[in-house]
Write a protein that holds these residues in place. Sequence first.
Motif, short mmCIF file in Angstrom:
data_model
loop_
_atom_site.label_atom_id
_atom_site.label_comp_id
_atom_site.label_asym_id
_atom_site.label_seq_id
_atom_site.Cartn_x
_atom_site.Cartn_y
_atom_site.Cartn_z
N UNK A 287 -85.53 146.42 9.68
CA UNK A 287 -85.01 147.77 9.87
C UNK A 287 -84.33 148.00 11.20
N UNK A 288 -84.70 147.27 12.24
CA UNK A 288 -84.10 147.43 13.55
C UNK A 288 -83.27 146.19 13.88
N UNK A 289 -81.98 146.35 14.03
CA UNK A 289 -81.07 145.23 14.17
C UNK A 289 -81.39 144.37 15.40
N UNK A 290 -81.33 143.05 15.21
CA UNK A 290 -81.58 142.09 16.29
C UNK A 290 -80.33 141.94 17.16
N UNK A 291 -80.55 141.55 18.43
CA UNK A 291 -79.44 141.36 19.35
C UNK A 291 -79.56 140.07 20.17
N UNK A 292 -80.74 139.76 20.67
CA UNK A 292 -80.90 138.64 21.61
C UNK A 292 -82.31 138.11 21.51
N UNK A 293 -82.57 136.95 22.09
CA UNK A 293 -83.93 136.41 22.06
C UNK A 293 -84.14 135.42 23.19
N UNK A 294 -85.43 135.12 23.45
CA UNK A 294 -85.80 134.11 24.43
C UNK A 294 -87.19 133.60 24.05
N UNK A 295 -87.44 132.32 24.27
CA UNK A 295 -88.77 131.78 24.04
C UNK A 295 -89.70 132.21 25.16
N UNK A 296 -90.93 132.61 24.80
CA UNK A 296 -91.89 133.04 25.80
C UNK A 296 -92.18 131.89 26.76
N UNK A 297 -92.20 132.13 28.08
CA UNK A 297 -92.33 131.03 29.03
C UNK A 297 -93.70 130.37 29.05
#
Length: 357
Positions: A287-297
């Motif tokens: 429902x909420x459009x994705x934009x960016x991501x990162x792997x948890x450190x």
Amino acid sequence: MFDRFFLSFWQYNNKNASLQGDVDRLLEEGLDENVESFLSQDDMDPRDTLGRCMDASKGFGFAEVAKARASASKVVCCHFSSDGKLLATGGHDKKVLLWCTDPLKPKSSLEEHSFLITDVRFSPSMSRLATSSFDKTVRVWDADNTDYSLRTFTGHSASVMSLDFHPNKEDIICSCDSDGEVRSWSINNGSCLTCVKVFKGGATQMRFQPRKGKYLAAASEKAIYILDGETQHACRSPLQGHTKDIQSVCWDSAGDYLASVSEDAVRIWSFTSGQDGEFVNELNCSGNKFQTCVFHPAHPSLLVIGCYESLELWDIREKNAMTLNNAHDGLIAALAASSATGKVASVSHDRLVKLWK
């Protein structure tokens, strides 16, 4: 693993979540379609509540630990230095801010670009950072002396959309533009080493495979092109599967997995031994459009995904996801992670930068 982290989930109304509306609209004459697309990514409905996910009994949590106003305009990119002591943010105000991260406070600004900043990256081995811009240039800076840039690279005929340092060759930097061209540059010589027309469409983002540097992943429209880290030529068929344009890509810290983000899905690709580009898993938008991501450190199988106002926490092995609502008051345009400090940074069209841990 995800269930172990998030056994308890609670929500409360965030009485102080209302920030100044995202009213700035960058209006420039003669914007091409690529510029307009870059600027108009936040037409989604806001969320109403703040979900905070944590498992106190296990000592794990993911919560905001610092925030600051980063700009008078939208902020669209960020990156940590290798030691985690500095954070760079940039966006529509045509400059990059350097921040000390403990505590979070401004250190200096980089102000030579003539149009908005599209990407910022620190060198993995030196006190340098590089910036790209719609002004068609790439600039390299000394993080300890930002009064002027060390190098300005020109040659792109279109807006430079992204860039990255080679992880093993401190002299080399690569950049891509909205016309599908990839260039590599020698910082020491100030020269262009290669210039390759790779894509039919414009590039969105590019990232070198960490540590190994064997591959350079570049997103263009609905595909991820896997380029040779040395020559920048395509070394296999593009990774396909997204039904909408890819907004961003990121590697895990070991260079074993690549995540790609479109507004309706996040896909994981394996680059472990014998699996160069094999599809592993997918999270579809709820429902909420994705934009960016990162792997948890600190937790390699946990992916942090930036959306409009919210963050999604997705365990790519257990295939479970949970939402952290009202993380920002606008589109979360970029995320960064520091393995040195265990912190995640987020920047948004709400003009704020936040740190999470």
